[in-house]
Write a protein that holds these residues in place. Structure first.
Motif, mmCIF file in Angstrom:
data_model
loop_
_atom_site.group_PDB
_atom_site.id
_atom_site.type_symbol
_atom_site.label_atom_id
_atom_site.label_comp_id
_atom_site.label_asym_id
_atom_site.label_seq_id
_atom_site.Cartn_x
_atom_site.Cartn_y
_atom_site.Cartn_z
ATOM 1 N N THR A 3 -3.838 4.250 7.739
ATOM 2 C CA THR A 3 -4.224 3.806 6.400
ATOM 3 C C THR A 3 -5.538 4.444 5.998
ATOM 4 O O THR A 3 -5.669 4.956 4.880
ATOM 5 N N VAL A 6 -5.034 8.186 5.149
ATOM 6 C CA VAL A 6 -4.364 8.353 3.849
ATOM 7 C C VAL A 6 -5.355 8.080 2.722
ATOM 8 O O VAL A 6 -5.458 8.849 1.759
ATOM 9 N N SER A 83 -8.337 -2.733 2.940
ATOM 10 C CA SER A 83 -6.904 -2.637 3.214
ATOM 11 C C SER A 83 -6.555 -3.211 4.579
ATOM 12 O O SER A 83 -5.588 -3.965 4.720
ATOM 13 N N SER A 107 -1.470 1.815 1.002
ATOM 14 C CA SER A 107 -1.595 3.240 1.335
ATOM 15 C C SER A 107 -1.076 4.136 0.221
ATOM 16 O O SER A 107 -1.722 5.111 -0.157
#
Length: 113
Positions: A3, A6, A83, A107
């Motif tokens: 994550t 990305v 996140s 993501s």
């Protein structure tokens, strides 16, 4: 970790979002000791939309870190941490499948449309 990678790659590719130029200008002038001004010989005013972010970037700018690059990297780190925490909280409350879905949406939300 995926994550974060990305998010970092997409944030670096975007080269700053929204009103980044305004924030960077105020942060640079603040870092150089001119205060909250748009131009060095202008009157003092508050123009950026994010006071704390501008002060944070000015602090790094005063230490000779490039303000745009610092903003992009700190933004990516912040987004990645939020996140990961979101996925962990969703997993704790609802289980692994909803957590995986949340992580996927977080993501891919940064991919260009």
């Amino acid at each position: 970790m995926t994550t974060f990678l990305v998010i970092l790659s997409q944030t670096l590719r975007a080269q700053g979002l929204d009103d980044a130029f305004i924030t960077y200008t105020f942060a640079r002038n603040l870092a150089e000791g001119h205060g909250f001004v748009w131009s060095q010989d202008g009157e003092r005013l508050y123009g950026p939309t994010t006071f704390l972010w501008t002060v944070l970037l000015a602090g790094f700018g005063a230490l000779n870190f490039p303000i745009p690059d610092t903003s992009i990297i700190l933004g990516a780190l912040s987004w990645a941490m939020v996140s990961v925490l979101t996925v962990l909280l969703v997993r704790r409350q609802f289980g692994i499948v909803p957590a995986a879905v949340s992580g996927t949406f977080l993501s891919v939300s940064l991919y260009p449309h």
